[in-house]
Write a protein that holds these residues in place. Structure first.
Motif, PDB file in Angstrom:
ATOM      1  N   LEU A 132       0.848  -1.195   0.000  1.00 18.82           N
ATOM      2  CA  LEU A 132       0.000   0.000   0.000  1.00 18.82           C
ATOM      3  C   LEU A 132       0.882   1.243   0.000  1.00 18.82           C
ATOM      4  CD1 LEU A 132      -3.225   0.639   1.999  1.00 18.82           C
ATOM      5  CD2 LEU A 132      -1.434   2.373   1.998  1.00 18.82           C
ATOM      6  N   ARG A 133       0.535   2.165  -0.896  1.00 19.57           N
ATOM      7  CA  ARG A 133       1.240   3.445  -0.935  1.00 19.57           C
ATOM      8  C   ARG A 133       0.254   4.560  -0.673  1.00 19.57           C
ATOM      9  NH1 ARG A 133       4.032   3.975  -6.527  1.00 19.57           N
ATOM     10  NH2 ARG A 133       4.780   5.910  -5.580  1.00 19.57           N
ATOM     11  N   GLY A 188      -5.838   9.741  -1.169  1.00 22.97           N
ATOM     12  CA  GLY A 188      -6.204   8.393  -1.566  1.00 22.97           C
ATOM     13  C   GLY A 188      -5.030   7.442  -1.447  1.00 22.97           C
ATOM     14  N   ILE A 189      -5.199   6.245  -2.031  1.00 22.79           N
ATOM     15  CA  ILE A 189      -4.164   5.216  -1.882  1.00 22.79           C
ATOM     16  C   ILE A 189      -3.967   4.467  -3.201  1.00 22.79           C
ATOM     17  CG2 ILE A 189      -4.491   4.868   0.589  1.00 22.79           C
ATOM     18  CD1 ILE A 189      -5.967   2.311  -1.772  1.00 22.79           C
ATOM     19  N   ASN A 202      -6.337   3.909  -6.469  1.00 23.83           N
ATOM     20  CA  ASN A 202      -7.573   4.433  -5.881  1.00 23.83           C
ATOM     21  C   ASN A 202      -7.303   5.785  -5.218  1.00 23.83           C
ATOM     22  OD1 ASN A 202     -10.222   3.757  -5.996  1.00 23.83           O
ATOM     23  ND2 ASN A 202     -10.279   2.495  -4.164  1.00 23.83           N
ATOM     24  N   THR A 203      -6.598   6.644  -5.942  1.00 21.64           N
ATOM     25  CA  THR A 203      -6.379   8.008  -5.447  1.00 21.64           C
ATOM     26  C   THR A 203      -7.583   8.864  -5.819  1.00 21.64           C
ATOM     27  OG1 THR A 203      -5.300   8.702  -7.500  1.00 21.64           O
ATOM     28  CG2 THR A 203      -3.884   7.771  -5.783  1.00 21.64           C
ATOM     29  N   LEU A 204      -7.696  10.008  -5.172  1.00 15.12           N
ATOM     30  CA  LEU A 204      -8.795  10.920  -5.502  1.00 15.12           C
ATOM     31  C   LEU A 204      -8.654  11.437  -6.931  1.00 15.12           C
ATOM     32  CD1 LEU A 204      -9.149  13.002  -2.200  1.00 15.12           C
ATOM     33  CD2 LEU A 204     -10.269  10.866  -2.848  1.00 15.12           C
ATOM     34  N   ASP A 205      -7.408  11.632  -7.362  1.00 14.13           N
ATOM     35  CA  ASP A 205      -7.175  12.105  -8.727  1.00 14.13           C
ATOM     36  C   ASP A 205      -7.642  11.063  -9.749  1.00 14.13           C
ATOM     37  OD1 ASP A 205      -5.057  14.531  -8.109  1.00 14.13           O
ATOM     38  OD2 ASP A 205      -4.797  12.819  -6.787  1.00 14.13           O
TER      39      ASP A 205
END
Length: 229
Positions: A132-133, A188-189, A202-205
């Motif tokens: 996970l990043r 997000g991640i 699954n980032t907000l961007d």
């Protein structure tokens, strides 16, 4: 017949021959003039045809140039309209990007959102061990909800809770700088399988990009009408 009579006859013959010659010359002159007029008329008509043909050729060239110029102007206008539409859509996306920056400022809401994003990523990948990043600024939030997210996933997927290693070497980019320089992430991640071959961003961007692509036809229709959808 004396010399006077002979001389008289010779003069008469000369006058007769001269008269015939003059008449013949007149006939030749009239005939030549008629032929000249006919040939001149033919030449004039031929030149007229050439001039008409040349005029028609140039008129067609002018007409073709006008059509080409009109088509080029029309295409240029269409390109300007499309560019203006794309600029407006891009401006809307940029505004939406600025709006999502505020999400991470509400810490209580953002923690719950991070948990939901992790659970969603786990359900997509369904791997027993993952990396996970996150952004360096979000590390504490992620650590505080990671176990809860794993348990929720295990319950929903009816599996054992996966092993998740938080990548502390490579973080996601920070939030955008005011000057816009450098890469950035609104939050997000990113989840990846242990070997890194399967990735769930699954980032907000990334979510904004997905939603924008899905909604783009509807957005264009609302902004520019049916023809632009």
């Amino acid at each position: 017949m004396n010399d006077a009579d002979v001389s008289k006859q010779i003069q008469q013959m000369v006058r007769f021959i001269r008269q015939e010659a003059e008449e013949k010359a007149n006939e030749i002159g009239v005939s030549a003039e008629e032929e000249f007029n006919i040939e001149k008329l033919q030449l004039v008509e031929a030149e007229k045809r050439k001039i008409r043909q040349e005029y028609e050729r140039k008129e067609k060239q002018v007409d073709v140039r006008k059509k080409i110029e009109y088509s080029m102007q029309l295409n240029a206008s269409r390109i300007k309209v499309l560019q203006a539409q794309d600029d407006l859509v891009a401006s809307m996306k940029e505004s939406a990007g600025k709006e999502i920056l505020a999400i991470s400022q509400d810490h209580h809401f953002y923690k719950r959102l991070l948990k939901d994003l992790i659970v969603q990523g786990l359900l997509r990948l369904k791997e027993p061990a993952l990396q996970l990043r996150c952004r360096k600024a979000d590390r504490w939030f992620v650590e505080s909800i990671l176990e809860e997210a794993k348990e929720e996933y295990a319950e929903k997927a009816n599996v054992h809770a996966p092993q998740i290693i938080l990548d502390e070497q490579t973080y996601l980019p920070p939030e955008p700088r005011p000057d816009g320089i450098g890469s950035s992430c609104a939050g997000g991640i990113v989840l990846a399988s242990k070997d890194g071959k399967i990735v769930c961003e699954n980032t907000l961007d990334a979510r904004l990009d997905v939603v924008f692509r899905q909604k783009l036809p509807e957005i264009r229709k609302l902004l520019f009408g049916k023809a632009a959808a």
